[in-house]
Write a protein that holds these residues in place. Structure first.
Motif, PDB file in Angstrom:
ATOM      1  N   LEU A  15      67.797  32.109 111.623  1.00  0.00           N
ATOM      2  CA  LEU A  15      67.608  30.706 111.280  1.00  0.00           C
ATOM      3  C   LEU A  15      66.208  30.254 111.632  1.00  0.00           C
ATOM      4  N   PRO A  16      65.583  29.426 110.825  1.00  0.00           N
ATOM      5  CA  PRO A  16      64.226  28.967 111.113  1.00  0.00           C
ATOM      6  C   PRO A  16      64.189  28.089 112.352  1.00  0.00           C
ATOM      7  N   PRO A  17      63.096  28.136 113.112  1.00  0.00           N
ATOM      8  CA  PRO A  17      62.981  27.327 114.321  1.00  0.00           C
ATOM      9  C   PRO A  17      62.890  25.846 113.987  1.00  0.00           C
ATOM     10  N   LEU A  18      63.371  25.035 114.902  1.00  0.00           N
ATOM     11  CA  LEU A  18      63.411  23.594 114.677  1.00  0.00           C
ATOM     12  C   LEU A  18      62.013  23.002 114.516  1.00  0.00           C
ATOM     13  N   ALA A  19      61.013  23.642 115.144  1.00  0.00           N
ATOM     14  CA  ALA A  19      59.656  23.098 115.070  1.00  0.00           C
ATOM     15  C   ALA A  19      59.151  23.012 113.641  1.00  0.00           C
ATOM     16  N   LEU A  20      59.682  23.860 112.768  1.00  0.00           N
ATOM     17  CA  LEU A  20      59.206  23.872 111.393  1.00  0.00           C
ATOM     18  C   LEU A  20      59.852  22.809 110.523  1.00  0.00           C
ATOM     19  N   THR A  21      60.708  21.994 111.092  1.00  0.00           N
ATOM     20  CA  THR A  21      61.360  20.950 110.303  1.00  0.00           C
ATOM     21  C   THR A  21      60.676  19.595 110.457  1.00  0.00           C
ATOM     22  N   GLU A  22      59.554  19.527 111.135  1.00  0.00           N
ATOM     23  CA  GLU A  22      58.880  18.246 111.341  1.00  0.00           C
ATOM     24  C   GLU A  22      58.458  17.605 110.020  1.00  0.00           C
ATOM     25  N   TRP A  23      58.311  18.423 108.978  1.00  0.00           N
ATOM     26  CA  TRP A  23      57.893  17.880 107.686  1.00  0.00           C
ATOM     27  C   TRP A  23      58.904  16.881 107.140  1.00  0.00           C
ATOM     28  N   ASN A  25      60.105  14.397 108.424  1.00  0.00           N
ATOM     29  CA  ASN A  25      59.775  13.032 108.840  1.00  0.00           C
ATOM     30  C   ASN A  25      58.461  12.538 108.253  1.00  0.00           C
ATOM     31  N   LEU A  26      57.892  13.311 107.322  1.00  0.00           N
ATOM     32  CA  LEU A  26      56.586  12.977 106.751  1.00  0.00           C
ATOM     33  C   LEU A  26      56.717  12.736 105.248  1.00  0.00           C
ATOM     34  N   PRO A  27      55.737  12.058 104.639  1.00  0.00           N
ATOM     35  CA  PRO A  27      55.787  11.852 103.191  1.00  0.00           C
ATOM     36  C   PRO A  27      55.791  13.191 102.452  1.00  0.00           C
ATOM     37  N   ALA A  28      56.765  13.379 101.579  1.00  0.00           N
ATOM     38  CA  ALA A  28      56.912  14.630 100.838  1.00  0.00           C
ATOM     39  C   ALA A  28      56.843  14.324  99.344  1.00  0.00           C
ATOM     40  N   GLU A  29      55.734  14.688  98.737  1.00  0.00           N
ATOM     41  CA  GLU A  29      55.530  14.407  97.317  1.00  0.00           C
ATOM     42  C   GLU A  29      56.254  15.445  96.452  1.00  0.00           C
ATOM     43  N   GLN A  30      56.635  15.040  95.236  1.00  0.00           N
ATOM     44  CA  GLN A  30      57.123  15.945  94.198  1.00  0.00           C
ATOM     45  C   GLN A  30      58.433  16.657  94.566  1.00  0.00           C
ATOM     46  N   GLN A  31      59.236  16.045  95.423  1.00  0.00           N
ATOM     47  CA  GLN A  31      60.502  16.678  95.803  1.00  0.00           C
ATOM     48  C   GLN A  31      61.640  16.234  94.889  1.00  0.00           C
ATOM     49  N   PRO A  32      62.563  17.147  94.555  1.00  0.00           N
ATOM     50  CA  PRO A  32      63.697  16.748  93.711  1.00  0.00           C
ATOM     51  C   PRO A  32      64.621  15.786  94.448  1.00  0.00           C
ATOM     52  N   SER A 267      59.657  33.938 101.560  1.00  0.00           N
ATOM     53  CA  SER A 267      59.969  33.793 100.140  1.00  0.00           C
ATOM     54  C   SER A 267      58.866  34.402  99.290  1.00  0.00           C
ATOM     55  N   THR A 268      57.722  34.702  99.903  1.00  0.00           N
ATOM     56  CA  THR A 268      56.543  35.173  99.179  1.00  0.00           C
ATOM     57  C   THR A 268      55.579  35.798 100.167  1.00  0.00           C
ATOM     58  N   HIS A 269      54.473  36.325  99.649  1.00  0.00           N
ATOM     59  CA  HIS A 269      53.408  36.814 100.526  1.00  0.00           C
ATOM     60  C   HIS A 269      52.348  35.738 100.753  1.00  0.00           C
ATOM     61  N   LEU A 270      51.978  35.049  99.666  1.00  0.00           N
ATOM     62  CA  LEU A 270      50.909  34.052  99.739  1.00  0.00           C
ATOM     63  C   LEU A 270      51.379  32.724  99.149  1.00  0.00           C
ATOM     64  N   PRO A 271      51.790  31.773  99.979  1.00  0.00           N
ATOM     65  CA  PRO A 271      52.148  30.443  99.466  1.00  0.00           C
ATOM     66  C   PRO A 271      50.905  29.572  99.315  1.00  0.00           C
ATOM     67  N   TRP A 272      50.966  28.656  98.355  1.00  0.00           N
ATOM     68  CA  TRP A 272      49.882  27.687  98.248  1.00  0.00           C
ATOM     69  C   TRP A 272      50.441  26.286  98.053  1.00  0.00           C
ATOM     70  N   ILE A 273      49.585  25.299  98.313  1.00  0.00           N
ATOM     71  CA  ILE A 273      49.908  23.911  98.008  1.00  0.00           C
ATOM     72  C   ILE A 273      48.903  23.412  96.976  1.00  0.00           C
ATOM     73  N   GLY A 274      49.354  22.471  96.157  1.00  0.00           N
ATOM     74  CA  GLY A 274      48.557  22.055  95.019  1.00  0.00           C
ATOM     75  C   GLY A 274      47.772  20.780  95.246  1.00  0.00           C
ATOM     76  N   GLU A 275      47.046  20.421  94.225  1.00  0.00           N
ATOM     77  CA  GLU A 275      46.216  19.216  94.256  1.00  0.00           C
ATOM     78  C   GLU A 275      47.054  17.965  94.502  1.00  0.00           C
ATOM     79  N   ARG A 276      48.309  17.955  94.031  1.00  0.00           N
ATOM     80  CA  ARG A 276      49.144  16.771  94.166  1.00  0.00           C
ATOM     81  C   ARG A 276      49.895  16.711  95.493  1.00  0.00           C
ATOM     82  N   GLY A 282      50.809  14.700 105.013  1.00  0.00           N
ATOM     83  CA  GLY A 282      52.033  14.915 104.262  1.00  0.00           C
ATOM     84  C   GLY A 282      52.837  16.113 104.715  1.00  0.00           C
ATOM     85  N   ALA A 283      54.006  16.239 104.112  1.00  0.00           N
ATOM     86  CA  ALA A 283      54.965  17.264 104.510  1.00  0.00           C
ATOM     87  C   ALA A 283      54.479  18.672 104.197  1.00  0.00           C
ATOM     88  N   HIS A 284      53.846  18.856 103.047  1.00  0.00           N
ATOM     89  CA  HIS A 284      53.463  20.208 102.649  1.00  0.00           C
ATOM     90  C   HIS A 284      52.389  20.790 103.563  1.00  0.00           C
TER      91      HIS A 284
END
Length: 455
Positions: A15-23, A25-32, A267-276, A282-284
């Motif tokens: 299970l992922p550590p709790l520290a990684l869930t801080e996002w 509580n932050l603005p998260a753009e483009q989420q379903p 989930s991948t080797h190299l994740p990226w975040i986009g211009e938006r 923010g969360a990302h």
């Protein structure tokens, strides 16, 4: 147990550590906006207990390659779908992309004598940020298509409702794609064996360690071009990458490495975040900042030096080579004017980043009939402008990031594609943005190789 039956990594799911869930509580753009939050939570629980898709050893190997690319000792070639399909169509496309990216890499290495690090937009590019919440298709106004991980592409109101179960389909497809990459790597290793079938210790491309579930244990130089016995450059395989957009999905696939205690997004080797989604608070950004993976970030027109160096400080606080890749998507008309000042600012702040050119997203146009396309001349012009700007800043132009189809599509106008807009419809198959066909992709690789050789 066969390779197809076994998970692509030997690391147990945790299970992922709790520290990684801080996002959260932050603005998260483009989420379903999932209609059923409890169903979404159940899907995340299932993903959190599923086998990881990639291995920390492979992620670290890629990070080392990116550090070499940043130092001018290699070149990054990142390419693939704008939006991958899930299911059988996504799996069927793997070998075509592997083939054309490999040919592109061999063109670059053959001309420049530099290894080409090869990364596919594969096994996870199932979600897309969108500029508007709705779109009109054949006179019908619908919620916008956000990628197969979220909703369906069909022009049907029911298909456009976000469904969290699609995350399970995305995971299953990604796992099948990774298994296919493992199979291709084994095939490549067999092809590289000497005629008598024996292994030569340290031979180019041959295995040097016992099988441990990682791609690097199949081929010594996996994920980049390497010189063969006859002196030619051979492609060995693809690392995977995608935009880490849907954080519910990504969060569930974080795993802690038992050897190092670090948290990897597997989930991948190299994740990226986009211009938006690169908002500093923010969360990302918060999510990627805590990962041990190398990470990338896209930057576009109007990005100021101060904002960019603040972003670098969040994503690369220890200023570690190979950690951060900056992918510029300025447009052919702006890259020469805007890029040099950013390079200078990042260098002055002490960040040893890899600079990469995305000549696709800043050059998208819409025809009078509403079809999105790109002109090959603009794509090549931005690549040329990127090299010119980097040389003006006395910095290494370390890579390109392209959207390619791995087939004979007619989505981008100009050399290698349709000459006129009425030719786009012959084989316009993309789920979102227009991609280069094989001829155009190879033309781009040839242009890159000449620009590197020119110096």
């Amino acid at each position: 147990m066969t390779l197809a039956d076994s998970p692509p990594t030997v690391a147990a799911a945790t299970l992922p550590p709790l520290a990684l869930t801080e996002w959260r509580n932050l603005p998260a753009e483009q989420q379903p906006r999932w209609p059923d939050a409890s169903r979404a939570a159940r899907v995340q629980d299932q993903l959190a207990l599923a086998p990881a898709l990639t291995a920390p050893a492979d992620v670290r190997r890629l990070a080392s390659g990116l550090a070499h690319a940043g130092a001018g000792r290699a070149f990054l070639l990142q390419a693939g779908d704008c939006a991958e399909p899930v299911g059988a169509a996504g799996l069927a496309a793997v070998r075509g992309k592997h083939r054309v990216i490999g040919r592109m890499a061999e063109i670059i290495s053959g001309r420049t004598r530099l290894p080409a690090i090869t990364v596919g937009r594969l096994a996870g590019q199932y979600a897309k940020p969108r500029s508007r919440p709705e779109e009109t298709v054949d006179g019908l106004t619908l919620p916008v298509y956000r990628g197969d991980l979220v909703n369906g592409h069909a022009a049907d109101p029911a298909a456009r409702v976000p469904d969290p179960r699609r995350m399970l389909t995305g995971y299953a497809t990604a796992r099948a794609v990774l298994n296919e990459l493992h199979l291709i790597a084994h095939e490549s290793a067999s092809a590289l064996l000497p005629p008598d079938g024996s292994y030569t210790t340290g031979g180019a491309g041959l295995p040097t360690r016992a099988w441990d579930g990682s791609l690097r244990s199949i081929l010594k130089d996996y994920g980049q071009t390497a010189t063969h016995r006859d002196g030619t450059w051979r492609h060995t395989g693809l690392w995977t990458s995608h935009e880490a957009l849907v954080l519910d999905y990504e969060q569930a696939l974080v795993r802690r490495d038992g050897h190092t205690g670090e948290d990897y997004l597997l989930s991948t080797h190299l994740p990226w975040i986009g211009e938006r989604t690169r908002r500093l608070d923010g969360a990302h950004v918060a999510f990627l900042a805590r990962l041990a993976n190398p990470v990338a970030c896209k930057i576009g027109p109007g990005t100021g030096p101060e904002a960019l160096t603040a972003l670098c400080a969040r994503l690369d606080p220890h200023r570690r080579p190979g950690r951060l890749t900056l992918i510029g998507r300025f447009g052919a008309g702006r890259v020469r004017a805007e890029l040099p000042a950013l390079v200078e600012a990042v260098r002055a702040a002490g960040h040893d980043v890899l600079w990469v050119c995305d000549p696709m997203h800043g050059n998208t146009v819409t025809t009078a009939t509403g079809v999105k396309t790109r002109h090959m001349s603009a794509v090549l012009d931005e690549i040329t402008g990127f090299f010119e700007a980097m040389h003006r800043a006395d910095a290494w132009p370390g890579g390109v990031h392209l959207e390619i189809a791995g087939g004979d599509v007619t989505e981008c106008l100009g050399t290698g594609g349709p000459a006129r807009e009425d030719g786009l419809g012959r084989a316009y198959r993309t789920l979102c943005d227009p991609r280069l066909n094989d001829d155009q992709a190879l033309l781009a690789a040839s242009a890159v190789s000449e620009l590197i050789a020119k110096g």
